[in-house]
Structure formats: structure tokens, C-alpha cells
Design a protein around this motif. Structure first.
Motif, PDB file in Angstrom:
ATOM      1  N   GLU A 163       3.791   9.340 -10.013  1.00 53.18           N
ATOM      2  CA  GLU A 163       3.103   9.556 -11.288  1.00 53.18           C
ATOM      3  C   GLU A 163       2.543  10.971 -11.370  1.00 53.18           C
ATOM      4  OE1 GLU A 163       0.112   6.587 -11.706  1.00 53.18           O
ATOM      5  OE2 GLU A 163       1.499   5.078 -12.469  1.00 53.18           O
ATOM      6  N   VAL A 164       1.921  11.426 -10.276  1.00 53.66           N
ATOM      7  CA  VAL A 164       1.384  12.794 -10.241  1.00 53.66           C
ATOM      8  C   VAL A 164       2.520  13.804 -10.416  1.00 53.66           C
ATOM      9  CG1 VAL A 164       0.270  14.508  -8.749  1.00 53.66           C
ATOM     10  CG2 VAL A 164      -0.648  12.188  -8.887  1.00 53.66           C
ATOM     11  N   GLU A 197       2.366   1.585  -3.411  1.00 53.68           N
ATOM     12  CA  GLU A 197       1.382   2.059  -4.384  1.00 53.68           C
ATOM     13  C   GLU A 197       1.109   3.550  -4.206  1.00 53.68           C
ATOM     14  OE1 GLU A 197      -2.038  -0.417  -3.907  1.00 53.68           O
ATOM     15  OE2 GLU A 197      -1.112  -2.143  -4.900  1.00 53.68           O
ATOM     16  N   GLU A 198       1.008   3.997  -2.931  1.00 49.09           N
ATOM     17  CA  GLU A 198       0.815   5.431  -2.684  1.00 49.09           C
ATOM     18  C   GLU A 198       1.997   6.245  -3.200  1.00 49.09           C
ATOM     19  OE1 GLU A 198       0.142   5.824   1.483  1.00 49.09           O
ATOM     20  OE2 GLU A 198      -1.876   4.925   1.400  1.00 49.09           O
ATOM     21  N   GLU A 199       3.190   5.786  -2.932  1.00 52.90           N
ATOM     22  CA  GLU A 199       4.389   6.483  -3.411  1.00 52.90           C
ATOM     23  C   GLU A 199       4.452   6.456  -4.932  1.00 52.90           C
ATOM     24  OE1 GLU A 199       7.628   4.586  -1.404  1.00 52.90           O
ATOM     25  OE2 GLU A 199       7.271   5.656   0.478  1.00 52.90           O
ATOM     26  N   HIS A 200       4.067   5.325  -5.521  1.00 51.97           N
ATOM     27  CA  HIS A 200       4.055   5.215  -6.979  1.00 51.97           C
ATOM     28  C   HIS A 200       3.043   6.207  -7.567  1.00 51.97           C
ATOM     29  CE1 HIS A 200       4.537   3.430 -10.900  1.00 51.97           C
ATOM     30  NE2 HIS A 200       3.208   3.255 -10.990  1.00 51.97           N
ATOM     31  N   HIS A 201       1.881   6.316  -6.944  1.00 49.58           N
ATOM     32  CA  HIS A 201       0.861   7.265  -7.397  1.00 49.58           C
ATOM     33  C   HIS A 201       1.382   8.703  -7.268  1.00 49.58           C
ATOM     34  CE1 HIS A 201      -2.998   9.037  -8.207  1.00 49.58           C
ATOM     35  NE2 HIS A 201      -2.954   9.696  -7.043  1.00 49.58           N
ATOM     36  N   GLN A 202       2.028   9.008  -6.130  1.00 47.29           N
ATOM     37  CA  GLN A 202       2.589  10.345  -5.935  1.00 47.29           C
ATOM     38  C   GLN A 202       3.663  10.635  -6.981  1.00 47.29           C
ATOM     39  OE1 GLN A 202       3.909  10.323  -1.881  1.00 47.29           O
ATOM     40  NE2 GLN A 202       1.849  10.716  -1.043  1.00 47.29           N
ATOM     41  N   ARG A 232       0.840  -1.201   0.000  1.00 43.41           N
ATOM     42  CA  ARG A 232       0.000   0.000   0.000  1.00 43.41           C
ATOM     43  C   ARG A 232       0.878   1.255   0.000  1.00 43.41           C
ATOM     44  NH1 ARG A 232      -3.688  -2.852   3.571  1.00 43.41           N
ATOM     45  NH2 ARG A 232      -2.418  -2.105   5.301  1.00 43.41           N
ATOM     46  N   THR A 233       1.893   1.273   0.828  1.00 39.24           N
ATOM     47  CA  THR A 233       2.818   2.409   0.869  1.00 39.24           C
ATOM     48  C   THR A 233       3.495   2.586  -0.484  1.00 39.24           C
ATOM     49  OG1 THR A 233       3.226   1.961   3.209  1.00 39.24           O
ATOM     50  CG2 THR A 233       4.796   3.392   2.093  1.00 39.24           C
ATOM     51  N   CYS A 292       5.427  13.285 -11.864  1.00 35.26           N
ATOM     52  CA  CYS A 292       5.933  13.199 -13.237  1.00 35.26           C
ATOM     53  C   CYS A 292       4.999  13.921 -14.201  1.00 35.26           C
ATOM     54  CB  CYS A 292       6.104  11.738 -13.652  1.00 35.26           C
ATOM     55  SG  CYS A 292       7.536  10.960 -12.901  1.00 35.26           S
ATOM     56  N   ASN A 293       3.693  13.737 -14.031  1.00 31.94           N
ATOM     57  CA  ASN A 293       2.738  14.436 -14.893  1.00 31.94           C
ATOM     58  C   ASN A 293       2.830  15.946 -14.714  1.00 31.94           C
ATOM     59  OD1 ASN A 293       1.790  12.021 -15.897  1.00 31.94           O
ATOM     60  ND2 ASN A 293       0.083  11.885 -14.463  1.00 31.94           N
TER      61      ASN A 293
END
Length: 174
Positions: A47-48, A40-45, A37-38, A50-51
Motif C-alpha cells: 500500500e505504501v 499484513e506487513e507485506e500488504h502494508h508495504q 502478520r507477514t 502504491c501510494n
């Protein structure tokens, strides 16, 4: 009987050991799930981030392109202005001649253009001077009106000597 008790104790120890191992495995699974979960959260952050960085990069790229276009336009304008300045510096200067300094403060100034086509044809007169007289020399003459300026210019440049007043206009230069 000792064998049966020993076997039962062995089975109980094995069950206890298996239960401890299962609890350890469950704890590891829970920790793994937390880590996932951590992650995935870091991966999402990421991605945001990078975008966001990609959008900022495209904006900066657009601004850079517009700034480079502006620099090119300004360089072209500078080159044009320098060419115009060089042309103006090479052009002959219009000289203004003063007839009488004492009267300059008393009235309005007038630009009186005097022509003399026959001046400078004699020996020893430079060609530039004769061409200047043929094109017209501009004198600053003080006078209340243009008629007054003409009246003051005529005695100094008599028509009998080939002089002719071409135009009279108000002096507007600073």
C-alpha cells in the motif's frame, strides 16, 4: 478384565492421539498467525509503495504536462521567428555603397543618404534603379565629422544634376 485393560489402553491411546492432534493444530494456528502478520506487513508495504508510485505518477504527469506546454510554446515561438525571418529575407536589402576605399581607414564612417528624384527617367534605365534613387541610396563616406562627410559627398553628387543629401548619420553596424 482384559477387556477393561484393553479399553483403558484404547482410551489412553486416544487421549495421546488427541493431544498430539491438538498440538499439531496449535502449531498450525501459530504458523497461520505468523503468516497472517507477514502477509499484513507485506500488504502494508505494498500500500505504501502504491501510494508512493501514485504520487510519483501524478508528479510526472504534472511535469509532462508542463513540458508539453513548454514544447507547444517553443513551437509557436519558433513559427513566429521563422515567419519573421521569412519576412526579413523577403524584404529588400539596404545596400551600402562605397565611394573611396582608400579613405575608409583614416577617419570615422558616416552613412550619407543621397536622393535623386530625376535619375533613371531616361530610356534603358531599369525601374528598380529609379525607385532606389527616389528612396535614397546610402553611401559610406569617411570623415572626421558629419560636416566633413557632407563636404566629401557634395562634389561627387552635385545638386545641379538632381542629387540631394537627405541625411547623414554615424555608421554603427559591425
Amino acid at each position: 478384565m482384559f477387556i477393561h485393560v484393553g479399553l483403558i489402553l484404547l482410551i489412553l491411546v486416544s487421549i495421546t492421539y488427541a493431544a498430539a492432534v491438538l498440538r499439531k493444530i496449535e502449531g498450525d494456528v501459530v504458523q497461520h498467525q505468523r503468516d497472517m502478520r507477514t502477509l499484513e506487513e507485506e500488504h502494508h508495504q505494498l500500500e505504501v509503495a502504491c501510494n508512493t508510485l501514485g504520487e510519483l505518477l501524478s508528479q510526472v504527469g504534472d511535469e509532462l504536462a508542463s513540458a508539453q506546454a513548454e514544447v507547444m510554446r517553443l513551437n509557436d515561438e519558433k513559427a513566429q521567428q521563422e515567419a519573421a525571418l521569412a519576412a526579413l529575407e523577403e524584404a529588400p536589402k539596404q545596400r551600402l555603397f562605397l565611394v573611396d576605399r582608400a579613405t575608409l581607414t583614416q577617419a570615422k564612417l558616416w552613412e550619407v543618404t543621397i536622393l535623386n528624384g530625376g535619375a533613371g527617367n531616361g530610356p534603358g534605365v531599369p525601374v528598380a534603379t529609379s525607385m532606389e534613387w527616389a528612396a535614397g541610396r546610402t553611401y559610406l563616406i569617411a570623415g572626421a565629422t558629419d560636416r566633413d562627410a557632407r563636404y566629401r559627398a557634395e562634389p561627387r553628387f552635385p545638386s545641379g544634376q538632381g542629387f540631394r543629401i537627405a541625411k547623414i548619420e554615424r555608421f554603427r553596424r559591425a
